[in-house]
Design a protein around this motif. Structure first.
Motif, mmCIF file in Angstrom:
data_model
loop_
_atom_site.group_PDB
_atom_site.id
_atom_site.type_symbol
_atom_site.label_atom_id
_atom_site.label_comp_id
_atom_site.label_asym_id
_atom_site.label_seq_id
_atom_site.Cartn_x
_atom_site.Cartn_y
_atom_site.Cartn_z
ATOM 1 N N GLN A 76 12.949 34.058 0.125
ATOM 2 C CA GLN A 76 11.590 34.038 0.642
ATOM 3 C C GLN A 76 10.732 33.109 -0.217
ATOM 4 O O GLN A 76 11.043 32.834 -1.374
ATOM 5 N N ASP A 77 9.649 32.645 0.393
ATOM 6 C CA ASP A 77 8.686 31.821 -0.311
ATOM 7 C C ASP A 77 7.800 32.707 -1.176
ATOM 8 O O ASP A 77 7.492 33.846 -0.803
ATOM 9 N N VAL A 78 7.408 32.204 -2.336
ATOM 10 C CA VAL A 78 6.446 32.875 -3.204
ATOM 11 C C VAL A 78 5.293 31.907 -3.390
ATOM 12 O O VAL A 78 5.488 30.784 -3.877
ATOM 13 N N THR A 79 4.101 32.314 -2.986
ATOM 14 C CA THR A 79 2.994 31.382 -2.940
ATOM 15 C C THR A 79 1.709 32.027 -3.458
ATOM 16 O O THR A 79 1.538 33.247 -3.364
ATOM 17 N N VAL A 80 0.827 31.209 -4.008
ATOM 18 C CA VAL A 80 -0.398 31.720 -4.600
ATOM 19 C C VAL A 80 -1.569 30.835 -4.184
ATOM 20 O O VAL A 80 -1.413 29.618 -4.018
ATOM 21 N N GLU A 81 -2.732 31.440 -3.964
ATOM 22 C CA GLU A 81 -3.927 30.639 -3.735
ATOM 23 C C GLU A 81 -4.210 29.833 -5.006
ATOM 24 O O GLU A 81 -4.061 30.331 -6.123
ATOM 25 N N VAL A 82 -4.639 28.589 -4.820
ATOM 26 C CA VAL A 82 -4.804 27.670 -5.954
ATOM 27 C C VAL A 82 -6.215 27.814 -6.529
ATOM 28 O O VAL A 82 -7.197 27.571 -5.823
ATOM 29 N N ARG B 219 -6.246 7.120 -4.485
ATOM 30 C CA ARG B 219 -6.711 8.503 -4.533
ATOM 31 C C ARG B 219 -5.566 9.496 -4.369
ATOM 32 O O ARG B 219 -4.528 9.185 -3.767
ATOM 33 N N LEU B 220 -5.794 10.668 -4.934
ATOM 34 C CA LEU B 220 -4.923 11.820 -4.743
ATOM 35 C C LEU B 220 -5.644 12.777 -3.809
ATOM 36 O O LEU B 220 -6.810 13.122 -4.033
ATOM 37 N N VAL B 221 -4.963 13.192 -2.743
ATOM 38 C CA VAL B 221 -5.540 14.096 -1.756
ATOM 39 C C VAL B 221 -4.659 15.345 -1.686
ATOM 40 O O VAL B 221 -3.468 15.252 -1.383
ATOM 41 N N VAL B 222 -5.256 16.490 -1.961
ATOM 42 C CA VAL B 222 -4.530 17.757 -1.974
ATOM 43 C C VAL B 222 -5.168 18.696 -0.958
ATOM 44 O O VAL B 222 -6.388 18.888 -0.962
ATOM 45 N N ILE B 223 -4.351 19.269 -0.084
ATOM 46 C CA ILE B 223 -4.826 20.277 0.855
ATOM 47 C C ILE B 223 -4.087 21.583 0.575
ATOM 48 O O ILE B 223 -2.859 21.594 0.516
ATOM 49 N N ASP B 224 -4.868 22.652 0.402
ATOM 50 C CA ASP B 224 -4.243 23.937 0.106
ATOM 51 C C ASP B 224 -5.244 25.057 0.326
ATOM 52 O O ASP B 224 -6.444 24.810 0.476
ATOM 53 N N TYR B 225 -4.719 26.286 0.339
ATOM 54 C CA TYR B 225 -5.664 27.409 0.323
ATOM 55 C C TYR B 225 -6.019 27.669 -1.122
ATOM 56 O O TYR B 225 -5.158 27.797 -1.989
ATOM 57 N N CYS B 226 -7.330 27.696 -1.384
ATOM 58 C CA CYS B 226 -7.815 27.692 -2.754
ATOM 59 C C CYS B 226 -8.748 28.859 -3.015
ATOM 60 O O CYS B 226 -9.261 29.503 -2.106
ATOM 61 N N THR B 227 -8.965 29.124 -4.290
ATOM 62 C CA THR B 227 -9.827 30.199 -4.733
ATOM 63 C C THR B 227 -10.363 29.838 -6.109
ATOM 64 O O THR B 227 -10.299 28.682 -6.525
ATOM 65 N N SER B 228 -10.890 30.816 -6.815
ATOM 66 C CA SER B 228 -11.316 30.623 -8.197
ATOM 67 C C SER B 228 -10.678 31.704 -9.060
ATOM 68 O O SER B 228 -10.252 32.756 -8.556
ATOM 69 N N PHE C 144 0.878 -1.159 0.000
ATOM 70 C CA PHE C 144 0.000 0.000 0.000
ATOM 71 C C PHE C 144 0.921 1.217 0.000
ATOM 72 O O PHE C 144 1.548 1.534 1.004
ATOM 73 N N VAL C 145 1.033 1.859 -1.154
ATOM 74 C CA VAL C 145 2.017 2.930 -1.320
ATOM 75 C C VAL C 145 1.399 4.266 -0.907
ATOM 76 O O VAL C 145 0.322 4.638 -1.390
ATOM 77 N N VAL C 146 2.081 4.977 -0.028
ATOM 78 C CA VAL C 146 1.658 6.309 0.404
ATOM 79 C C VAL C 146 2.755 7.284 0.008
ATOM 80 O O VAL C 146 3.872 7.214 0.523
ATOM 81 N N VAL C 147 2.442 8.173 -0.925
ATOM 82 C CA VAL C 147 3.407 9.160 -1.395
ATOM 83 C C VAL C 147 3.088 10.506 -0.746
ATOM 84 O O VAL C 147 1.996 11.049 -0.924
ATOM 85 N N ASP C 148 4.027 11.011 0.002
ATOM 86 C CA ASP C 148 3.924 12.309 0.680
ATOM 87 C C ASP C 148 4.705 13.305 -0.172
ATOM 88 O O ASP C 148 5.927 13.403 -0.073
ATOM 89 N N ALA C 149 4.003 14.023 -1.051
ATOM 90 C CA ALA C 149 4.653 14.903 -2.023
ATOM 91 C C ALA C 149 4.900 16.279 -1.414
ATOM 92 O O ALA C 149 3.977 16.917 -0.911
ATOM 93 N N GLY C 150 6.134 16.732 -1.464
ATOM 94 C CA GLY C 150 6.501 17.973 -0.784
ATOM 95 C C GLY C 150 6.583 17.734 0.708
ATOM 96 O O GLY C 150 6.015 18.463 1.521
ATOM 97 N N ALA C 151 7.324 16.697 1.088
ATOM 98 C CA ALA C 151 7.324 16.206 2.472
ATOM 99 C C ALA C 151 8.070 17.096 3.449
ATOM 100 O O ALA C 151 7.959 16.905 4.663
ATOM 101 N N GLY C 152 8.841 18.071 2.954
ATOM 102 C CA GLY C 152 9.590 18.937 3.856
ATOM 103 C C GLY C 152 10.528 18.130 4.738
ATOM 104 O O GLY C 152 11.165 17.168 4.280
ATOM 105 N N LEU D 221 1.376 22.057 -1.430
ATOM 106 C CA LEU D 221 2.369 21.895 -2.488
ATOM 107 C C LEU D 221 1.988 22.701 -3.724
ATOM 108 O O LEU D 221 2.812 23.413 -4.293
ATOM 109 N N LEU D 222 0.727 22.598 -4.155
ATOM 110 C CA LEU D 222 0.328 23.230 -5.411
ATOM 111 C C LEU D 222 0.502 24.743 -5.373
ATOM 112 O O LEU D 222 0.807 25.359 -6.399
ATOM 113 N N ASP D 223 0.333 25.355 -4.202
ATOM 114 C CA ASP D 223 0.479 26.812 -4.105
ATOM 115 C C ASP D 223 1.911 27.264 -4.345
ATOM 116 O O ASP D 223 2.156 28.445 -4.600
#
Length: 361
Positions: A281-287, A240-249, A100-108, A166-168
């Motif tokens: 510095q970090d550069v980040t955007v709402e997804v 499944r792919l599970v993504v958590i982020d601050y999001c917008t439209s 059962f493979v669990v991939v932690d993408a952007g694991a820090g 990660l996506l941001d």
């Protein structure tokens, strides 16, 4: 209008912080600008600033209390304990596959991995935990018992791919409405010794952009985030792919001040202008969720954590603490902290409002 012009005044402010001239990342950007003929597309600038040889995530940038920003796993071990419960649920849903493979993408630095291992989920005997992290210094902090690597696995598998904030951070293009949508590029002004924006007329504006907007309105086009989601889904045989982020439209971006959704961070503080402090510095955007492949479900982080038993874990913590309050040990103190951690993770004005998008195969 000329093919290339200066950006509207919303971005016209000092853009080089003291000391930037000594930073190797600045020289990397300047070379890229020269190689590109004098103007560099915004997403390529972000890529060098964050992921280049001297970029933020290749050098000093990291999550955690001693880092630059705090994500849900760094609040404490409760998030990982809830996630471990979710993994068990998904493992049973898939018929208890082994592996059962669990991939932690952007694991820090591997904080989530440590919390999941400490929670000892039922799926542990079948779990192959893969922490994907581009920074060698953060890889070095990963716990034993997991696979640590710089890139995503190449073969297909059954399991879960998880990406928290990660996506941001994936490089994004930037468009500005200036009588029509024009694309932001970055140039170097040698007279003022600073990076400046130049707007370039595109032959065809991305279809996601609104047909019109107020003068100076800005929109991020996150095609790399969209491509990442598609690529991740192609790795899954089942799961499944599970993504958590601050999001917008996209439409919301066009209507809001750009400083609300395009942000920088350093040492737990809001950073300088996004063309400043290159590599520092970090550069980040709402997804913008509407720019991604449509997810099967979207919920808030608060609802996601509640659906996987955070309330039961907090109550368990209260019981353990009450029994041990007169002579608490480390376990009791950890259990007591669950109350405070839950408050942060479920906060409707903070982490609890983050979006959890899930794609299933």
């Amino acid at each position: 209008m000329s093919p290339t012009s200066s950006a509207p005044s919303a971005a016209d402010e000092p853009q080089v912080a003291p000391g930037d001239h000594d930073h190797a990342a600045l020289d990397d950007v300047r070379r890229a600008i020269d190689d590109a003929g004098g103007v560099l597309r915004f997403d390529k600038f972000v890529d060098i600033a964050l992921y280049g040889a001297h970029g933020f995530y290749r050098t000093s940038g990291r999550a955690g209390r001693r880092g630059d920003f705090l994500t849900s796993p760094e609040v404490g071990p409760l998030f990982g304990a809830v996630f471990a419960r979710a993994l068990d649920s998904w493992w049973h849903e898939l018929g208890r596959p082994d592996p059962f493979v669990v991939v932690d993408a952007g694991a820090g630095p591997g904080t989530l991995a440590r919390s999941v291992l400490a929670a000892r989920p039922e799926c542990s005997r079948a779990m192959r935990y893969v922490a994907v992290e581009i920074s060698p210094s953060q890889q070095a902090m990963h716990p034993t018992g997991i696979e640590s690597r710089a890139d995503m696995p190449s073969g297909r598998f059954t399991g879960v791919i998880f990406a928290n904030e990660l996506l941001d951070n994936l490089p994004f293009r930037l468009f500005v409405f200036d009588g029509g949508w024009r694309e932001a590029h970055v140039a170097y002004d040698s007279k003022s010794a600073r990076f400046v924006e130049r707007l370039v007329t595109s032959e065809a504006a991305p279809a996601c952009l609104p047909p019109t907007a107020a003068h100076g309105a800005r929109v991020a086009v996150c095609d790399q985030a969209s491509a990442w989601v598609r690529s991740a889904m192609q790795l899954l045989e089942a799961g499944r792919l599970v993504v958590i982020d601050y999001c917008t439209s996209t439409s919301s971006m066009a209507q809001r001040p750009w400083r609300e959704w395009l942000r920088t961070y350093s040492a737990h503080e809001r950073g300088a202008h996004y063309l400043s402090a290159v590599g520092g510095q970090d550069v980040t955007v709402e997804v913008p969720l509407d720019q991604l492949p449509p997810p099967d479900t979207v919920s808030t982080q608060a609802d996601f954590l509640k659906s996987h038993g955070i309330d039961a874990l907090v109550e368990e913590g209260r019981v353990v603490w009450e029994k041990s309050a007169s002579s608490p040990d480390l376990v009791a103190m950890t259990m007591r902290s669950r109350v405070r951690e839950a408050e942060a993770l479920l906060d409707a004005s903070g982490l609890g409002a983050f979006s959890v998008a899930q794609w299933r195969r």
